[in-house]
Design a protein around this motif. Structure first.
Motif, short mmCIF file in Angstrom:
data_model
loop_
_atom_site.label_atom_id
_atom_site.label_comp_id
_atom_site.label_asym_id
_atom_site.label_seq_id
_atom_site.Cartn_x
_atom_site.Cartn_y
_atom_site.Cartn_z
N TYR A 1 13.54 -5.15 -0.93
CA TYR A 1 12.28 -5.58 -0.30
C TYR A 1 12.41 -5.57 1.22
O TYR A 1 11.54 -5.06 1.93
CB TYR A 1 11.88 -6.98 -0.79
CG TYR A 1 10.47 -7.34 -0.39
CD1 TYR A 1 9.38 -6.81 -1.07
CD2 TYR A 1 10.23 -8.18 0.69
CE1 TYR A 1 8.08 -7.09 -0.69
CE2 TYR A 1 8.93 -8.48 1.08
CZ TYR A 1 7.86 -7.94 0.39
OH TYR A 1 6.58 -8.23 0.77
N TYR A 2 13.52 -6.10 1.70
CA TYR A 2 13.79 -6.15 3.14
C TYR A 2 13.76 -4.73 3.73
O TYR A 2 13.12 -4.48 4.75
CB TYR A 2 15.17 -6.79 3.34
CG TYR A 2 15.60 -6.94 4.78
CD1 TYR A 2 15.07 -7.94 5.58
CD2 TYR A 2 16.58 -6.12 5.33
CE1 TYR A 2 15.47 -8.10 6.90
CE2 TYR A 2 16.99 -6.26 6.64
CZ TYR A 2 16.44 -7.25 7.42
OH TYR A 2 16.84 -7.41 8.72
N LYS A 3 14.43 -3.81 3.03
CA LYS A 3 14.49 -2.43 3.51
C LYS A 3 13.08 -1.81 3.54
O LYS A 3 12.71 -1.12 4.49
CB LYS A 3 15.40 -1.62 2.57
CG LYS A 3 15.64 -0.19 2.99
CD LYS A 3 16.61 0.48 2.01
CE LYS A 3 16.56 1.97 2.06
NZ LYS A 3 17.25 2.60 0.93
N SER A 4 12.28 -2.08 2.52
CA SER A 4 10.94 -1.48 2.47
C SER A 4 10.05 -2.02 3.59
O SER A 4 9.23 -1.29 4.15
CB SER A 4 10.30 -1.67 1.10
OG SER A 4 10.03 -3.04 0.85
N ILE A 5 10.22 -3.28 3.94
CA ILE A 5 9.43 -3.85 5.06
C ILE A 5 9.88 -3.20 6.38
O ILE A 5 9.06 -2.83 7.21
CB ILE A 5 9.60 -5.40 5.13
CG1 ILE A 5 8.92 -6.08 3.93
CG2 ILE A 5 9.05 -5.96 6.45
CD1 ILE A 5 7.41 -6.20 4.00
N GLN A 6 11.19 -3.02 6.51
CA GLN A 6 11.69 -2.38 7.74
C GLN A 6 11.19 -0.94 7.87
O GLN A 6 10.79 -0.52 8.95
CB GLN A 6 13.23 -2.36 7.72
CG GLN A 6 13.83 -3.69 8.13
CD GLN A 6 15.34 -3.59 8.23
OE1 GLN A 6 15.98 -3.02 7.35
NE2 GLN A 6 15.91 -4.14 9.27
N GLU B 1 0.83 -1.21 0.00
CA GLU B 1 0.00 0.00 0.00
C GLU B 1 0.86 1.26 0.00
O GLU B 1 0.50 2.27 -0.57
CB GLU B 1 -0.91 0.02 1.23
CG GLU B 1 -2.06 -0.97 1.18
CD GLU B 1 -3.09 -0.62 0.11
OE1 GLU B 1 -3.48 0.56 0.05
OE2 GLU B 1 -3.48 -1.50 -0.66
N LEU B 2 2.01 1.19 0.69
CA LEU B 2 2.88 2.37 0.80
C LEU B 2 3.85 2.49 -0.38
O LEU B 2 4.46 3.53 -0.58
CB LEU B 2 3.68 2.32 2.11
CG LEU B 2 2.88 2.19 3.41
CD1 LEU B 2 3.82 2.14 4.61
CD2 LEU B 2 1.90 3.34 3.59
N ASN B 3 3.97 1.42 -1.14
CA ASN B 3 5.02 1.36 -2.16
C ASN B 3 4.95 2.49 -3.20
O ASN B 3 5.97 3.09 -3.52
CB ASN B 3 4.98 0.00 -2.87
CG ASN B 3 6.20 -0.22 -3.74
OD1 ASN B 3 7.32 0.03 -3.30
ND2 ASN B 3 5.98 -0.67 -4.96
N ASN B 4 3.77 2.80 -3.68
CA ASN B 4 3.66 3.83 -4.71
C ASN B 4 4.16 5.18 -4.22
O ASN B 4 4.79 5.93 -4.95
CB ASN B 4 2.20 4.00 -5.16
CG ASN B 4 1.79 2.89 -6.09
OD1 ASN B 4 2.65 2.20 -6.64
ND2 ASN B 4 0.50 2.69 -6.25
N THR B 5 3.90 5.47 -2.96
CA THR B 5 4.29 6.77 -2.41
C THR B 5 5.74 6.80 -1.97
O THR B 5 6.43 7.80 -2.16
CB THR B 5 3.40 7.12 -1.19
OG1 THR B 5 2.05 6.91 -1.56
CG2 THR B 5 3.60 8.54 -0.74
N PHE B 6 6.21 5.71 -1.37
CA PHE B 6 7.53 5.75 -0.73
C PHE B 6 8.67 5.23 -1.60
O PHE B 6 9.81 5.27 -1.18
CB PHE B 6 7.50 4.96 0.58
CG PHE B 6 6.56 5.53 1.61
CD1 PHE B 6 6.08 6.82 1.50
CD2 PHE B 6 6.16 4.77 2.69
CE1 PHE B 6 5.20 7.35 2.43
CE2 PHE B 6 5.29 5.29 3.64
CZ PHE B 6 4.81 6.59 3.50
#
Lengths: 188, 82
Positions: B45-50, A179-184
């Motif tokens: 991916y790991y960084k984005s989850i953190q 959900e946050l991927n597009n923004t962040f």
């Protein structure tokens, strides 16, 4: 005065000690309740019921677990009861585990969590994302990742098996991240 | 001879979601760590989850004075304020 001493005094009927215990935990309990309930009035009501349970049963508190652990267990169950009685809100379906991780949708995030928490617009995005998550998943994410409960403690608090906690946590993390991927993601 | 299974990116990403924060030392975890060290996509991916977890951790909803007073009154502890 240390927490243990405050609990002992409260158990002996000292109302000032009881008030100090309430003040010690009201911020964390309210914050937790708001993130689950997603509504200020419901969060306030849940917090009040949680502390009422504490006041009523402080004499029986054995001290085997931390008071904070006990409070999170109580507030979690109040939140779940309230969420189940409020069926109006529609949540996203996150049953399809395969669709939660899309390898083509992996981007670099170059944003600090502190910047997100300070920015009103970005906070709205955090709110929107967690609002879509079903409360049963939200509570696992909150207990395990935000409050730092172990997987076993989380299961014990809300009466779930360890594999069920892991499965819900897995889905909650992947869902919120998407959900946050597009923004962040990089370049925003 | 033990059969060695090299994890795929998808397996690593699933594992990150399952076990982030749990310090596990099983052979599977060692394979995952090895993969993670060398795979840029899985590192992202790991960084984005953190960051996702840390963002919700940092975001606090403050209790207002009114909500505090209502609570103390509700518990009949309003007279215990210093």
């Amino acid at each position: 005065m240390e927490e243990k001493e405050l609990i002992k005094k409260a158990q002996e009927g000292d109302r000032n000690a009881l008030a100090k215990l309430v003040k010690l935990y009201e911020q964390t309990v309210y914050n937790f309740a708001f993130k689950i309930c997603r509504d200020k009035e419901r969060a306030e009501h849940t917090m009040q019921e949680t502390f009422l349970s504490m006041v009523k049963s402080i004499k029986q508190f054995s001290g085997k677990s931390k008071l904070s652990t006990w409070l999170y267990t109580v507030v979690s169950n109040h939140c779940l009861m309230m969420a189940r009685s409020n069926k109006k809100h529609l949540h996203a379906s996150i049953d399809d585990e395969d669709s939660l991780i899309d390898e083509k949708n992996i981007t670099d995030w170059n944003i600090s969590p502190e910047r997100i928490a300070e920015n009103g617009e970005l906070k709205d995005i955090l709110n929107e994302a967690i609002n879509k998550l079903p409360p049963d998943y939200r509570i696992v994410f909150m207990l395990r990742d935000i409050q730092g409960f172990s997987t076993e403690e989380t299961g014990k608090a809300i009466n779930l098996s360890v594999p069920a906690v892991k499965s819900r946590l897995h889905r909650a993390r992947a869902f919120l991240r998407n959900e946050l991927n597009n923004t962040f993601s990089d370049g925003t | 001879m033990a059969h060695s299974h090299k994890p795929t990116c998808k397996e690593v990403m699933n594992h990150i979601c399952d076990n982030l924060g749990e310090d596990l030392d099983s052979p599977k975890c060692t394979e995952i760590k090895n993969h993670l060290e060398h795979c840029e996509k899985c590192q992202k991916y790991y960084k984005s989850i953190q960051i996702t977890i840390q963002s919700y951790k940092t975001y606090q909803v403050k209790i207002t004075d009114d909500v505090h007073r209502n609570l103390m009154d509700f518990l009949n502890l309003g007279d215990c304020e210093e």
